[in-house]
Enzyme design. Structure first.
Site, short mmCIF file in Angstrom:
data_model
loop_
_atom_site.label_atom_id
_atom_site.label_comp_id
_atom_site.label_asym_id
_atom_site.label_seq_id
_atom_site.Cartn_x
_atom_site.Cartn_y
_atom_site.Cartn_z
N ARG A 69 -92.15 9.42 -51.23
CA ARG A 69 -90.96 10.07 -51.78
C ARG A 69 -91.32 10.72 -53.11
NH1 ARG A 69 -89.25 9.94 -47.44
NH2 ARG A 69 -87.37 8.93 -46.63
N HIS A 82 -92.35 18.42 -46.94
CA HIS A 82 -91.82 17.17 -46.36
C HIS A 82 -91.88 17.20 -44.83
CE1 HIS A 82 -88.95 13.62 -47.35
NE2 HIS A 82 -89.62 13.37 -46.22
P1 NAP Z 1 -92.38 -0.33 -44.44
O1 NAP Z 1 -92.87 -0.69 -43.08
O2 NAP Z 1 -91.09 -0.90 -44.93
O3 NAP Z 1 -93.55 -0.69 -45.46
C1 NAP Z 1 -93.41 -0.67 -46.83
C2 NAP Z 1 -94.54 -1.49 -47.43
O4 NAP Z 1 -94.50 -1.34 -48.85
C3 NAP Z 1 -94.41 -2.99 -47.11
O5 NAP Z 1 -95.63 -3.46 -46.62
C4 NAP Z 1 -94.01 -3.60 -48.46
O6 NAP Z 1 -94.56 -4.89 -48.67
C5 NAP Z 1 -94.64 -2.62 -49.43
N1 NAP Z 1 -93.93 -2.66 -50.72
C6 NAP Z 1 -92.61 -2.51 -50.94
N2 NAP Z 1 -92.34 -2.61 -52.26
C7 NAP Z 1 -93.53 -2.85 -52.87
C8 NAP Z 1 -93.91 -3.06 -54.22
N3 NAP Z 1 -93.00 -3.07 -55.20
N4 NAP Z 1 -95.21 -3.27 -54.48
C9 NAP Z 1 -96.13 -3.29 -53.50
N5 NAP Z 1 -95.84 -3.10 -52.19
C10 NAP Z 1 -94.54 -2.88 -51.89
O7 NAP Z 1 -92.24 1.25 -44.60
P2 NAP Z 1 -93.03 2.39 -43.79
O8 NAP Z 1 -92.42 2.56 -42.44
O9 NAP Z 1 -94.48 2.12 -43.88
O10 NAP Z 1 -92.63 3.70 -44.64
C11 NAP Z 1 -92.97 3.80 -46.01
C12 NAP Z 1 -92.25 5.00 -46.62
O11 NAP Z 1 -92.83 6.21 -46.16
C13 NAP Z 1 -90.77 5.15 -46.24
O12 NAP Z 1 -89.94 4.30 -47.00
C14 NAP Z 1 -90.52 6.61 -46.52
O13 NAP Z 1 -90.06 6.78 -47.84
C15 NAP Z 1 -91.90 7.25 -46.40
N6 NAP Z 1 -91.95 8.21 -45.29
C16 NAP Z 1 -92.27 9.51 -45.55
C17 NAP Z 1 -92.35 10.43 -44.51
C18 NAP Z 1 -92.70 11.87 -44.75
O14 NAP Z 1 -92.54 12.69 -43.85
N7 NAP Z 1 -93.20 12.22 -45.92
C19 NAP Z 1 -92.12 10.01 -43.20
C20 NAP Z 1 -91.80 8.68 -42.96
C21 NAP Z 1 -91.73 7.78 -44.02
P3 NAP Z 1 -93.85 -6.22 -48.16
O15 NAP Z 1 -93.77 -6.11 -46.65
O16 NAP Z 1 -94.76 -7.30 -48.60
O17 NAP Z 1 -92.49 -6.28 -48.77
C1 GLV Z 2 -89.07 10.94 -43.70
O1 GLV Z 2 -89.30 11.21 -44.82
C2 GLV Z 2 -88.63 9.65 -43.25
O2 GLV Z 2 -88.31 8.79 -44.10
O3 GLV Z 2 -88.59 9.43 -42.03
#
Ligand code: NAP
Ligand code: GLV
Length: 265
Positions: free
Chosen positions: A180, A228
């Site tokens: 983000r 994005h």
């Molecule tokens: P997720 O499965 O919820 O994983 C988030 C990870 O971050 C978890 O392993 C969590 O650890 C860790 N975390 C959270 N807070 C933390 C902190 N303060 N310090 C260290 N580690 C921390 O999420 P995801 O599916 O991988 O997605 C991640 C993000 O990618 C989304 O929230 C979104 O903003 C972004 N995204 C972007 C796009 C794009 O097109 N650019 C697309 C999709 C997603 P714990 O499990 O130990 O809590």
């Molecule tokens: C895209 O940014 C998503 O959070 O799926």
């Protein structure tokens, strides 16, 4: 189901039981405003994971093999090779080892990169050096040549890509932000690039999307921006996940991607 929630959803829709986010991130929802009986579910579409793996691979290889330099050199009709090193001599560090971070880590490791990850709670992933918590952050950053941010946006991660973090990386490190825009302090990035602490950045997200025409990122030679597009929900696979979750909800089962409203992700 929404990307941006409507205003006052709980008053407008008094029978509401679940809000499904169209995206993987849920920072656009105000978790504190949710009544106890309403759930928030984020999108766990396998296409999002595939999209992010593709994007991270594109970004890491582009920065690792100096593509920004060659794009500029070509426009100047300059034939300017720069030395390269094999992937095995480059460490990619991933902030956040969740769904996306783990998939990206595994793929980059297949490509031959040294891969490390930093997470809130400790992870064990084959072939990946895993660090966790504030006490292990500096050690993780000190060995990272290319840093990828894949954290959720919460109060504890907002602005995490800042001067303090940049100066814990080796000089000339490279940055990829596919999470983000609000993870990044944009002024600190410009300064770190000017000072040579960072050599280049690839950003899929920025604070204001789209950025204003006069935003310095558009023309900066050290920044590649994409609008994005790293990973977006695909209709077919996303719909399957939604239907599965509605079935689960009707059966009183846990849904896939249910958000912990206290943690905010
Ligand atoms: P997720 O499965 O919820 O994983 C988030 C990870 O971050 C978890 O392993 C969590 O650890 C860790 N975390 C959270 N807070 C933390 C902190 N303060 N310090 C260290 N580690 C921390 O999420 P995801 O599916 O991988 O997605 C991640 C993000 O990618 C989304 O929230 C979104 O903003 C972004 N995204 C972007 C796009 C794009 O097109 N650019 C697309 C999709 C997603 P714990 O499990 O130990 O809590
Ligand atoms: C895209 O940014 C998503 O959070 O799926």
């Amino acid at each position: 189901m929404a990307w941006q929630p409507p205003s006052n959803p709980f008053q407008r829709y008094p029978n509401l039981k679940v809000i499904f986010s169209i995206g993987a991130g849920v920072d656009q929802f105000d978790c504190e405003s949710f009544p106890n009986h309403v759930r928030l579910v984020r999108m766990l579409d396998p296409s999002i994971t595939q999209g992010m793996v593709e994007y991270a691979t594109l970004a890491v290889l582009s920065l690792h093999r100096h593509l920004p330099h060659y794009l500029i050199a070509q426009r100047q009709a300059a034939w300017q090779p720069v030395p390269w090193t094999p992937a095995s001599q480059c460490t990619v560090g991933i902030l956040g080892l969740g769904h996306l971070g783990q998939a990206v880590a595994t793929q980059l490791s297949y490509l031959g990169f040294q891969v490390a990850g930093w997470n809130r709670t400790h992870r064990e992933i084959n072939g990946i050096r895993c660090f966790s918590g504030p006490e292990e952050r500096a050690a993780f950053l000190a060995e990272t040549d290319i840093l990828i941010c894949l954290l959720p946006l919460t109060d504890s991660t907002r602005g995490i890509l800042n001067r303090d973090l940049f100066y814990q990386l080796p000089r000339g490190a490279k940055l990829i932000n596919a999470a983000r825009g609000a993870h990044l302090n944009e002024q600190d990035l410009l300064q770190a690039l000017d000072e040579g602490q960072l050599s280049v950045a690839m950003l899929d997200v920025v604070e204001q999307e789209p950025p204003l025409k006069e935003h310095p990122f558009w023309q900066h030679p050290g920044i590649i921006m994409t609008p994005h597009i790293a990973a977006t929900t695909q209709k077919d696979s996303g719909f399957d996940v939604l239907l599965e979750n509605i079935r689960r909800h009707r059966a009183g089962k846990q849904m896939l991607g249910e958000v912990d409203l206290n943690r905010g992700y």
